[in-house]
Design an enzyme around this catalytic site. Structure first.
Site, mmCIF file in Angstrom:
data_model
loop_
_atom_site.group_PDB
_atom_site.id
_atom_site.type_symbol
_atom_site.label_atom_id
_atom_site.label_comp_id
_atom_site.label_asym_id
_atom_site.label_seq_id
_atom_site.Cartn_x
_atom_site.Cartn_y
_atom_site.Cartn_z
ATOM 1 N N HIS A 212 5.729 -5.088 -37.411
ATOM 2 C CA HIS A 212 4.298 -4.776 -37.308
ATOM 3 C C HIS A 212 3.540 -5.169 -38.558
ATOM 4 O O HIS A 212 4.022 -5.063 -39.679
ATOM 5 C CB HIS A 212 4.072 -3.313 -36.919
ATOM 6 C CG HIS A 212 4.336 -2.279 -37.969
ATOM 7 N ND1 HIS A 212 3.396 -1.914 -38.894
ATOM 8 C CD2 HIS A 212 5.432 -1.499 -38.206
ATOM 9 C CE1 HIS A 212 3.894 -0.950 -39.677
ATOM 10 N NE2 HIS A 212 5.119 -0.688 -39.280
ATOM 11 N N ASP B 275 6.372 -0.889 -45.510
ATOM 12 C CA ASP B 275 5.995 -0.530 -44.136
ATOM 13 C C ASP B 275 4.711 -1.244 -43.732
ATOM 14 O O ASP B 275 3.633 -0.699 -43.892
ATOM 15 C CB ASP B 275 5.827 0.989 -44.047
ATOM 16 C CG ASP B 275 5.569 1.484 -42.645
ATOM 17 O OD1 ASP B 275 5.854 0.737 -41.700
ATOM 18 O OD2 ASP B 275 5.084 2.616 -42.504
ATOM 19 N N GLU C 114 0.447 -0.871 -34.763
ATOM 20 C CA GLU C 114 1.658 -0.063 -34.524
ATOM 21 C C GLU C 114 1.470 1.378 -34.955
ATOM 22 O O GLU C 114 1.933 2.312 -34.288
ATOM 23 C CB GLU C 114 2.849 -0.680 -35.278
ATOM 24 C CG GLU C 114 4.183 0.004 -35.014
ATOM 25 C CD GLU C 114 4.540 1.112 -36.025
ATOM 26 O OE1 GLU C 114 5.563 1.798 -35.829
ATOM 27 O OE2 GLU C 114 3.784 1.280 -37.008
ATOM 28 N N GLU C 115 0.785 1.560 -36.092
ATOM 29 C CA GLU C 115 0.707 2.888 -36.715
ATOM 30 C C GLU C 115 -0.125 3.900 -35.923
ATOM 31 O O GLU C 115 -0.124 5.082 -36.245
ATOM 32 C CB GLU C 115 0.133 2.761 -38.134
ATOM 33 C CG GLU C 115 0.971 1.916 -39.096
ATOM 34 C CD GLU C 115 2.201 2.629 -39.611
ATOM 35 O OE1 GLU C 115 2.543 3.694 -39.083
ATOM 36 O OE2 GLU C 115 2.818 2.114 -40.560
ATOM 37 N N HIS D 64 3.173 5.104 -46.206
ATOM 38 C CA HIS D 64 1.919 5.760 -45.807
ATOM 39 C C HIS D 64 1.167 6.341 -47.002
ATOM 40 O O HIS D 64 0.392 7.280 -46.864
ATOM 41 C CB HIS D 64 2.160 6.847 -44.757
ATOM 42 C CG HIS D 64 2.629 6.314 -43.445
ATOM 43 N ND1 HIS D 64 2.759 7.105 -42.326
ATOM 44 C CD2 HIS D 64 3.004 5.068 -43.055
ATOM 45 C CE1 HIS D 64 3.195 6.382 -41.308
ATOM 46 N NE2 HIS D 64 3.350 5.136 -41.735
ATOM 47 N N ASP E 225 11.346 -3.103 -38.689
ATOM 48 C CA ASP E 225 10.326 -2.203 -39.234
ATOM 49 C C ASP E 225 10.897 -1.538 -40.482
ATOM 50 O O ASP E 225 11.648 -0.574 -40.393
ATOM 51 C CB ASP E 225 9.935 -1.149 -38.199
ATOM 52 C CG ASP E 225 8.708 -0.341 -38.627
ATOM 53 O OD1 ASP E 225 8.332 -0.429 -39.811
ATOM 54 O OD2 ASP E 225 8.137 0.366 -37.787
#
Length: 404
Positions: free
Chosen positions: A213, A233, A267-268, A372, A295
């Site tokens: 992603h 990520d 994706e998130e 994140h 991922d």
């Protein structure tokens, strides 16, 4: 105050209230499906959420209770943050455009997959390709993608990241008439997915799919200007995939089956880009030999090198992945783990009945603590890409052997 004046004041207040109500856009509703463990966690931060339907869903090695939930679309980032903070995982839910789609997603039928023979057949092709793969191009891609302010699916820089990757992949494919690179637009948000297809020589209507992603997010305060580098990520997965593509193209390899590589948007926020694409494949009745998801590939937080997820994946293909590791990367240690419902884009393909695997960088109990956040940088993955190179080599071996 006189009676007449009081009535006038009350009338004015009523008019202002009605005008304010009329001027306020209605909140957009969204529907998601979410595993029971994640649902119980998000109820602590959004107690107003209720399940409109629940069902016990079977997976390869057991079952899991899954809920269909309706909510304000503005809550999606909060939910993603809560799952990450409380459960230490990405994703954890799947977005749906309507209530009927959410309810239908609970009906997870097990499709009968076509029998196929997995095996090691192309050492003569794979080994020189793996020997030509390097850390430096992976590092360059991670640094380029993480330099964008963020790659959020709704942001201007998220769009710019898609356009940058489109140009980078077109440069790799220059001079090859059998390779096409394109943007895939999605309804409802500006970021596009990016695809690269190497058309097969004699089985062009069968596909080997590899994805990662493109978007990035921070858990709290996401906005147009929020810094979300997303180096691990999932710039790392995109970079590993890109290096595999580069090495295949440089070798002059021409696959029998088509190789379709995808950098997914959104994706998130519920696996939105990958769901669109997997559904399109299913609706077109396209044949898919297998799907691999990358991922997060560059943070080695646990003793083993590669962890294969055993839930919402295909057991036969997972065994093939283990065979590839043993044949081409024998120095690596392989482990196994689970990640729960909807944790990454592999779940979108699994939901459509395609055989899919997801090798992960670490055990989930010891994954990258910076994801994140604004601290998800290459420096905080050790300033190296040796770990991501392992996944790039695995992806290259997968693409060659399965496209033969």
């Amino acid at each position: 105050m006189t009676s007449g004046l009081l009535k006038l004041c009350l009338f004015s207040i009523l008019c202002l209230s009605l005008a304010a109500s009329a001027g306020s856009p209605p909140r957009k509703r969204a529907w998601i499906t979410i595993g029971d463990a994640a649902f119980r966690q998000i109820k602590t931060v959004a107690p107003e959420l209720t399940s409109i339907e629940s069902r016990q869903v079977r997976v390869e090695d057991g079952s899991e209770k899954v809920h269909a939930v309706v909510l304000d679309e503005g809550k999606l980032v909060t939910i993603a943050a809560a799952i990450h903070q409380r459960m230490g995982q990405c994703g954890g839910f799947m977005y749906h455009a309507s209530e009927s789609e959410a309810r239908a997603a609970l009906d997870r039928r097990r499709f009968v997959l076509p029998a196929r023979l997995y095996g090691i057949h192309r050492r003569d092709v794979v080994e020189p390709i793996l020997a030509n793969m390097q850390e430096k191009p992976i590092e360059s891609t991670i640094l380029a993608l993480s330099a964008f302010t963020n790659r959020y699916y709704a942001s201007k820089s998220g769009v710019e990241a898609s356009n940058w990757l489109l140009s980078a992949w077109r440069e790799l494919a220059a001079g090859r008439e059998d390779i096409s690179v394109a943007l895939v637009a999605h309804k409802g948000y500006p970021q596009s997915s990016v695809t690269l297809t190497i058309t097969g020589t004699d089985l062009a209507d069968e596909y080997v799919v590899v994805g990662a992603h493109l978007d990035s997010i921070i858990s709290f305060g996401m906005s147009e200007t929020a810094r979300a580098p997303g180096a691990d990520d999932d710039a790392s997965g995109v970079a590993s995939m890109t290096e595999a593509i580069r090495a295949l193209i440089d070798s002059g390899y021409r696959p029998r089956r088509s190789i379709h590589v995808i950098a997914y948007a959104a994706e998130e926020v519920g696996l939105r880009g990958s769901q669109d694409i997997a559904k399109q494949f299913k609706q077109a009745n396209r044949k898919v030999a297998g799907v691999l998801q990358l991922d997060m590939t560059n943070y080695k937080g646990a003793p083993n090198d590669i962890y294969l997820l055993t839930d919402y994946t295909n057991a036969a293909q997972n065994a093939f992945i283990a065979e590839l590791v043993g044949a081409y990367l024998p120095e690596l240690k392989l482990g196994y783990d689970k990640c729960g419902y909807g944790c990454s884009d592999h779940a979108s393909w699994d939901a459509q009945g395609y055989p899919v695997s997801m090798p992960f960088e670490s055990s989930f109990a010891r994954d990258n603590p910076t994801i994140h956040t604004s601290r998800d940088t290459l420096a905080n993955s050790g300033g190296q890409t040796a770990h991501a190179l392992k996944f790039a080599r695995l992806a290259a071996a997968y693409m060659v052997e399965l496209s033969f």
